[in-house]
Design a protein around this motif. Structure first.
Motif, PDB file in Angstrom:
ATOM      1  N   ALA A  45       0.835  -1.213   0.000  1.00  0.00           N
ATOM      2  CA  ALA A  45       0.000   0.000   0.000  1.00  0.00           C
ATOM      3  C   ALA A  45       0.864   1.254   0.000  1.00  0.00           C
ATOM      4  O   ALA A  45       0.596   2.212  -0.738  1.00  0.00           O
ATOM      5  N   GLU A  48       2.380   1.745  -3.415  1.00  0.00           N
ATOM      6  CA  GLU A  48       1.425   2.251  -4.399  1.00  0.00           C
ATOM      7  C   GLU A  48       1.175   3.744  -4.206  1.00  0.00           C
ATOM      8  O   GLU A  48       1.152   4.504  -5.175  1.00  0.00           O
ATOM      9  N   ARG A 148       3.368  -4.409  -7.119  1.00  0.00           N
ATOM     10  CA  ARG A 148       2.745  -5.234  -6.073  1.00  0.00           C
ATOM     11  C   ARG A 148       3.246  -6.673  -6.160  1.00  0.00           C
ATOM     12  O   ARG A 148       3.606  -7.279  -5.144  1.00  0.00           O
TER      13      ARG A 148
END
Length: 160
Positions: A45, A48, A148
């Motif tokens: 997270a 990103e 990811r």
């Protein structure tokens, strides 16, 4: 390496490892500065959120063309669906890559994991219809998906 081992690396070593995930130095520095992470989801997270349009050109420079038989490491694994493709599809991918680069000025960046050569060609052809701003946003989203998967592998977890 595990997530705990990556969290424990000195900043330079942790950044080197992340630069193998994504070639963008600003992104890698920002993600390293956010350590420690309690779990993979937290790291992904943060990675990103840290990714921005400013990172895209440097990141794309670190990616081979789809269908490039000289791709190695993570790119080779991610493009495994292209390996045994029909020569006509490979030729169409090569031509599509040229048209894409001429239109947008950078490599066709797509999360290739689990996709066949034909599917990657179909996506490429569809994206050729994008305007440059839309395509840049799509490429950034694809880069986030690639990151990811690569981050999961970096810390010894197989991506879902």
């Amino acid at each position: 390496m595990t997530l705990d081992e990556w969290n424990a690396l000195d900043a330079a070593a942790a950044e080197r490892e992340l630069r193998r995930v994504c070639a963008a130095p600003r992104w890698a520095r920002q993600v390293v500065a956010s350590r420690p992470h309690p779990d993979l989801a937290s790291l992904q997270a943060t990675a990103e959120v840290a990714l921005s349009d400013a990172d895209l050109d440097e990141a794309m420079a670190g990616h081979p063309r789809i269908g490039d038989r000289t791709a190695d490491g993570a790119s080779r694994r991610e493009q495994s669906g292209v390996a045994g493709a029909d020569p006509e599809v490979l030729a169409a991918l090569a031509e599509g890559n040229r048209a894409y680069e001429e239109r947008f000025g950078h490599v066709y960046l797509v999360c290739a994991t689990g996709r066949s050569a034909q599917e990657l060609l179909d996506v490429l052809r569809a994206r050729l219809g994008n305007d440059p701003a839309t395509e840049r946003a799509v490429a950034l989203a694809e880069l986030a998906a690639i990151n990811r998967l690569r981050i999961a592998r970096l810390v010894g977890e197989e991506p879902a």
